[in-house]
Scaffold this active site. Structure first.
Site, PDB file in Angstrom:
ATOM      1  N   SER A 231     -20.575  17.410  52.224  1.00 16.64           N
ATOM      2  CA  SER A 231     -20.953  18.627  51.517  1.00 16.64           C
ATOM      3  C   SER A 231     -21.830  19.671  52.296  1.00 16.64           C
ATOM      4  CB  SER A 231     -21.661  18.453  50.267  1.00 16.64           C
ATOM      5  OG  SER A 231     -22.963  17.508  50.456  1.00 16.64           O
TER       6      SER A 231
ATOM      7  N   HIS B 246     -13.661  18.400  51.054  1.00 17.51           N
ATOM      8  CA  HIS B 246     -14.780  18.493  50.183  1.00 17.51           C
ATOM      9  C   HIS B 246     -14.424  18.596  48.415  1.00 17.51           C
ATOM     10  CE1 HIS B 246     -18.877  19.909  48.501  1.00 17.51           C
ATOM     11  NE2 HIS B 246     -18.866  18.714  48.344  1.00 17.51           N
TER      12      HIS B 246
ATOM     13  N   GLU C 228     -12.808  22.248  48.502  1.00 13.57           N
ATOM     14  CA  GLU C 228     -12.951  23.052  49.860  1.00 13.57           C
ATOM     15  C   GLU C 228     -12.350  22.502  51.063  1.00 13.57           C
ATOM     16  OE1 GLU C 228     -17.221  25.027  49.294  1.00 13.57           O
ATOM     17  OE2 GLU C 228     -17.494  23.111  49.770  1.00 13.57           O
TER      18      GLU C 228
END
Length: 291
Positions: free
Chosen positions: A119, A140, A152
């Site tokens: 993250s 992510h 992401e």
């Protein structure tokens, strides 16, 4: 690049969520953890989560059973070697992630794509330690994975277009939406979210408001579905602190300094829901604010 088999490292909250959505999308999944107990628990959690989806009519019972049969487990990390795509979802510590990739490398196919569900940690830096920085990406997922729609995708400096497109196609097959992020500390979501949570902890630390008043204010005043302290407990206070430290160290800006109270809670082992205590105490029938 035709991806059919997915290897997942880590059977915790994120790992089992990723396995869940991958299997429902038709991928063959091999889930790894260092503990047989963690793997058994992950299978139980996935069955429970899929049962709830079936109960709400999101999936059929047959789709659930088919998905669960696509998921195999192993405590041997190197068994993941033949996978087309590997997603590392271990704890948010760079040293541990490096050790995982170091152990995997000799057993991978030349075309295997390596990714991390980190993250906040630099994708370029993680990729530079491998033999395939052009086939390395950040992948992510948001928590809880079966519910949240965003993924992401973070390119390192060397990531090639073919790898990015292959991962983008996987996200599309999951019926999720991808957002392309540049490789800077915490990427997009956590670059914005974590300073807000950290500021909420400072607001508590400085006595501006109580846990209850801070969370109620953001839920009712900003229409957030969860208050920032409740959300921090859900994410894990250790994860929040780790991301704030990455932001602080990576961007060298004092506005990202982790609140001392957040550090204190982590030092006490009060990490949120997963330890039954954080900004709330979860040991009773109803969560009770701890401050």
């Amino acid at each position: 690049m035709d991806i059919q088999t997915i290897g997942i490292v880590g059977a915790g909250q994120m790992g089992n969520g990723i396995a869940h959505v991958m299997a429902l999308a038709g991928y063959d999944v091999l889930l790894n953890d260092i503990s047989e107990e963690a793997l058994a628990n992950a299978m139980e959690v996935m069955r429970g989560n899929m049962s709830r989806q079936a109960g709400r009519g999101k999936i059929t019972e047959q789709e659930m059973e088919d998905a669960l049969t696509r998921i195999k487990t192993t405590v041997t990390l190197t068994d993941l070697g033949p996978s087309d795509l590997i997603i590392e979802a271990a704890t948010e510590r760079e040293k541990i992630k490096e050790q995982i990739f170091d152990a995997l490398l000799p057993h991978l196919k030349p075309e295997t794509i390596l990714t991390s569900n980190t993250s906040s940690i630099s994708i370029t830096r993680l990729a530079s330690r491998t033999d395939r920085p052009e086939k390395f990406m950040g992948f992510h997922f948001m928590n809880p994975v079966p519910v949240m729609q965003l993924v992401e995708l973070i390119r390192g400096i060397a990531t090639d277009e073919e790898t990015f497109k292959a991962c983008q196609d996987v996200v599309t097959r999951l019926n999720k939406t991808s957002a392309s992020a540049e490789d800077f500390p915490a990427f997009i979501v956590n670059r914005i979210l974590m300073p807000m949570i950290n500021e909420a902890v400072y607001t508590l630390y400085e006595g501006v408001g109580s846990v209850k008043s801070i969370d109620s204010s953001m839920k009712l005043g900003a229409n957030h579905p969860m208050g920032p302290l409740e959300l921090a407990d859900f994410i894990g206070l250790d994860t929040c602190l780790a991301i704030m430290n990455v932001l602080h160290e990576g961007l060298a800006d004092t506005k990202y300094r982790p609140c001392p109270l957040l550090t204190k809670y982590v030092e006490a082992g009060w990490l949120g829901r997963k330890t039954n205590r954080g900004f709330y105490d979860y040991r009773g029938d109803e969560p009770v604010p701890t401050r």
